[in-house]
Design an enzyme around this catalytic site. Sequence first.
Site, PDB file in Angstrom:
ATOM      1  N   LYS A   1     -94.683 -29.068  -1.064  1.00 26.83           N
ATOM      2  CA  LYS A   1     -94.156 -28.734  -2.388  1.00 26.83           C
ATOM      3  C   LYS A   1     -92.674 -28.329  -2.349  1.00 26.83           C
ATOM      4  CE  LYS A   1     -97.923 -29.427  -4.768  1.00 26.83           C
ATOM      5  NZ  LYS A   1     -98.491 -28.396  -5.629  1.00 26.83           N
ATOM      6  N   ASP A   2     -92.157 -27.993  -1.189  1.00 30.89           N
ATOM      7  CA  ASP A   2     -90.712 -27.693  -1.092  1.00 30.89           C
ATOM      8  C   ASP A   2     -89.879 -28.880  -1.542  1.00 30.89           C
ATOM      9  OD1 ASP A   2     -91.532 -25.324   0.020  1.00 30.89           O
ATOM     10  OD2 ASP A   2     -90.634 -25.669   1.989  1.00 30.89           O
TER      11      ASP A   2
END
Length: 200
Positions: A44-45
Amino acid sequence: MEYAKNILETIGNTPLIKINKLTEELPCLVLAKYETFNPGNSVKDRMALKMIEDAEANGRLKPGGTIIEGTSGNTGMGLALAAIVKGYKCIFVLADKQSKEKCDILKAVGAEVVVCPTAVEPTDPRSYYSVSKRLAEETPNSWYVNQYDNPSNAKATLRKYRTRNLETNRRENYTFCCWCWNRRNNFGCRQVFKRTKSEH
């Protein structure tokens, strides 16, 4: 000397690692994309940074602004890391089924955390979807990320996976298998493979 100018430059380019013991009886090479090497410990970064960059570019996220999002934790961590570097504030809305540790780590990186009940419909004003939207409407100079319907979420997959996975392995025949974390990410993966197939 090669080095990252800030933590955001370490996002992506995670390694492909050969799976050995679990695949001993298989006649093919099996690789895992090790996304926990991202600084926020999650794929998700990638999406968080892309959504912020696009919001900055089109003027929705302004200097000194507040990032608001409903999250189960991982997207929130990616958004918080970018916010630290770029000088934004964060308000994250979590359902009460999330662990205390997730709330604590988001607070530790500077976010304000609002906890909402899980056992309500998404349209209920108490749900984390509704509360996120309301906070964005009430908070001056804020931006509501809306990750589930944000097209930049899929674009992040398209950009990063294409350059790392397919460009470096373009002559190989392989099968792609992934855990379905959300529909935007999966849509991005599908677009990558469709484009690559048409080019070769």
